[in-house]
Scaffold this active site. Structure first.
Site, PDB file in Angstrom:
ATOM      1  N   HIS A 156       3.225 -23.805 -10.442  1.00 45.77           N
ATOM      2  CA  HIS A 156       3.345 -23.736 -11.900  1.00 45.77           C
ATOM      3  C   HIS A 156       4.287 -22.612 -12.341  1.00 45.77           C
ATOM      4  CE1 HIS A 156       0.146 -26.660 -13.013  1.00 45.77           C
ATOM      5  NE2 HIS A 156      -0.365 -26.322 -11.833  1.00 45.77           N
TER       6      HIS A 156
ATOM      7  N   ASP B  46      -3.419 -22.801  -8.235  1.00 46.68           N
ATOM      8  CA  ASP B  46      -3.811 -24.202  -8.262  1.00 46.68           C
ATOM      9  C   ASP B  46      -2.590 -25.108  -8.078  1.00 46.68           C
ATOM     10  OD1 ASP B  46      -2.989 -23.215 -10.856  1.00 46.68           O
ATOM     11  OD2 ASP B  46      -3.489 -25.189 -11.659  1.00 46.68           O
ATOM     12  N   GLU B  47      -2.841 -26.316  -7.631  1.00 47.62           N
ATOM     13  CA  GLU B  47      -1.855 -27.389  -7.550  1.00 47.62           C
ATOM     14  C   GLU B  47      -0.530 -26.972  -6.905  1.00 47.62           C
ATOM     15  OE1 GLU B  47      -3.031 -30.437 -11.062  1.00 47.62           O
ATOM     16  OE2 GLU B  47      -1.913 -28.679 -11.719  1.00 47.62           O
ATOM     17  N   VAL B  48      -0.627 -26.320  -5.757  1.00 51.53           N
ATOM     18  CA  VAL B  48       0.570 -26.052  -4.966  1.00 51.53           C
ATOM     19  C   VAL B  48       0.946 -27.354  -4.262  1.00 51.53           C
ATOM     20  CG1 VAL B  48       1.579 -24.688  -3.116  1.00 51.53           C
ATOM     21  CG2 VAL B  48      -0.071 -23.633  -4.687  1.00 51.53           C
TER      22      VAL B  48
END
Length: 582
Positions: free
Chosen positions: A262, A333-335
């Site tokens: 992100h 998060d969300e790598v």
């Protein structure tokens, strides 16, 4: 820090000692213990005053002034006035406030308990607390015990005894100010409303792929190039103002800088430290697993570039200087594998035998010690440990300095986190995500163009499809209220659950809809975490809570909070008639 005398209990088995007539007094969140046996009220003296300690806490002093002004000027008329006989005793003239420890700082675990006595006769009431922060909670309760009758007279419930303290120590709201911008005034109003609801943590999700809107003194180019515009940057004085408003309302302000994923917005200033920067988020013809980002705005910090850590440490140092709270949220998060794999240096690392897990571990083992060296506890999203594709070995994240925030798979992931010995903050998307159910935001989406039905086997608009909202359906206040965040945990595990946060992600939200998206659904969580969601017999009390939440929403609107209605007014005037079961 003084030890909080209130034990953390498993919410499923908590028992309340609350008078059966409590529903006649609309206090939100419902106090843990309240007695009003006579159902009497007294007039409030026009010269009512609050006597506070001689050497008051500076933030308590502001709170006393604010509540005194509110009590003397609010003209709240309940939708259904309490059945309270007006006594002939003298008007209530004075609230005497006593605080045991005026120097206890606002931090996780601080004692927020209070006791309140408003006698059936006499002109003095008494509010006692351990800390200034507990006093603020008690002042809010006092303000909600005052109402105007049909003749415009201010009345206050009399013969009332209250003992109150939160069940859960972390009762928060996340606001994402990176997808869309919110003015400082909107953030301040939201924090003030949090204080009214006895919530105590404002989780400020400052940065994301779409924007870097906070000014960092040592890295000014990040906001200058990464914000949506010069007028949409939070400068140091803005941050200090928000933190100060938090202190005046007993609300901690916890910053989040989401890394290493992100971070596309960082590439506006430093493209050399961001992989897959400015690439289309989901290349045509590729599978979802090969995407570059989970939503538009591709870019992740490169753990193999030494400059990444130079910039990162400057950011972390300056942000912790601006935010005094002991928690620092570091995202993680969300790598996404595809984004890192698109970079030549990462490709070589992988071809030499390295793994994506090791790549994340390189990043975490560099950033985490730096965060803790600044006397901060690092908070991460659960992905850092639970993601099925890229995660770190638990040995890289000491439980003593790490808190994990859940958002997937409801109670299951909470169980996995606390079973591993980590403290948890619960934000399950199945219950606590306030953005769910508003459809998708990505454009050029042909699936909406279906006049009679969806493609076979792919429900989208019909037959239970999510309409583009991955976490649909909309989370109603009842859904929020009924979440037992310690569900399935034993007593030892439940003690590791610090509390919860509802989350306003802002892909489709900004200041124009902020109040109605947050309130009164956040109020529902506030009560569930303050005094629980069950009555004295252990049954869920959502039916009884409906009328009280209608009244509380009515009062919030009168205080300038644009909370959305939960029912037609007809339902308020016909109690029980709008229930699905009579």
């Amino acid at each position: 820090m003084k030890e909080n005398k209130v034990p953390v209990l498993i919410l499923l088995i908590v028992v309340f000692s609350i008078s059966a007539v409590q529903s006649q007094i609309n206090v939100w969140p419902k106090p843990r213990n309240i007695s009003w046996p006579t159902q009497h009220s007294s007039l409030l003296s026009p010269s009512f005053r609050i006597l506070s300690p001689r050497h008051p806490h500076p933030h308590l002093r502001h709170a006393v002034r604010r509540y005194l002004r509110l009590i003397l000027t609010e003209r709240h008329r309940p939708l259904r006035p309490p059945s309270a006989n007006l006594t002939h005793s003298p008007p209530l003239k004075t609230l005497i406030l006593t605080v045991s420890d005026l120097f206890a700082p606002l931090q996780h675990g601080v004692d927020e308990s209070y006791s309140l006595t408003i006698p059936a006769s006499g002109s003095d009431a008494y509010l006692r607390s351990e800390t200034a922060w507990g006093a603020m909670r008690g002042l809010e309760t006092v303000s909600q015990l005052v109402w105007c009758d049909g003749g415009g007279r201010r009345r206050v419930a009399s013969g009332v005894e209250v003992w109150d303290a939160p069940l859960m120590q972390h009762r928060g709201l996340l606001v994402d100010t990176a997808r869309n911008y919110y003015g400082v005034g909107e953030l301040e109003r939201t924090i003030e409303a949090m204080g009214m609801n006895k919530m105590n943590v404002f989780h400020w999700h400052l940065t994301d792929s779409q924007a870097f809107p906070v000014e960092v003194e040592s890295e000014p180019e990040l906001a200058r190039r990464g914000a949506y515009g010069a007028e949409m940057v939070y400068r140091a004085e803005d941050v200090r103002r928000v933190v100060e408003v938090g202190l005046r309302n007993g609300v901690r302000v916890v910053p989040e800088i989401d890394i290493p994923g992100h971070t596309a917005s960082w590439a506006e200033a430093y493209p050399e430290i961001v992989t897959c920067a400015n690439m289309f988020w989901w290349p045509a013809g590729t599978e979802w697993a090969d995407r570059f980002a989970s939503e538009p705005g591709a870019g992740q910090l490169n753990p193999l570039n030494p400059k990444t850590y130079k910039v990162l440490k400057n950011v972390i140092r300056d942000i912790t200087t601006l935010f005094p709270d002991s928690f620092f949220h570091s995202g993680a998060d969300e790598v996404v594998p595809g984004c890192w794999k698109a970079d030549p240096t990462v490709q070589k690392f992988l071809s030499d035998g390295g793994t994506l897990d090791q790549l994340l571990e390189i990043f975490i083992t560099t950033a985490h010690p730096y965060i803790t060296s600044l006397n901060r506890t690092a908070v991460y999203w659960e992905d850092v440990l639970l993601d099925p594709t890229i995660k770190v070995d638990p040995s890289t994240l000491p439980t003593e300095t790490t808190i994990l925030q859940t958002w997937n798979n409801g109670p299951s992931n909470t169980k996995r986190i606390v079973a591993a010995g980590y403290r948890a903050i619960v934000s399950s998307a199945d219950f606590y995500y306030l953005d769910c159910g508003h459809g998708g935001f990505v454009g050029n989406e042909s699936r909406y163009d279906r006049q009679t039905g969806d493609d076979p086997g792919s429900p989208f608009n019909y037959n239970g499809g999510n309409g583009g909202s991955w976490c649909a359906p909309f989370k109603t206040w009842q859904r929020v209220y009924d979440y037992d965040i310690t569900h399935g945990l034993n007593e030892k595990e439940a003690k590791l659950v610090l509390g919860g946060e509802v989350a306003l992600w802002s892909e489709q939200a900004d200041a124009t809809v902020m109040d109605s998206r947050v309130w009164p659904r956040a109020s529902a969580m506030a009560e569930a975490l303050w005094s629980g969601n069950r009555d004295e017999s252990g049954r869920k009390r959502y039916a009884e809570a409906t009328d009280r939440l209608n009244e509380w929403r009515h009062r919030m609107v009168g205080r300038g909070i644009g909370a959305e209605p939960i029912q037609p007014l007809w339902c308020v005037n016909h109690p029980g008639m709008c229930n699905i079961v009579q």
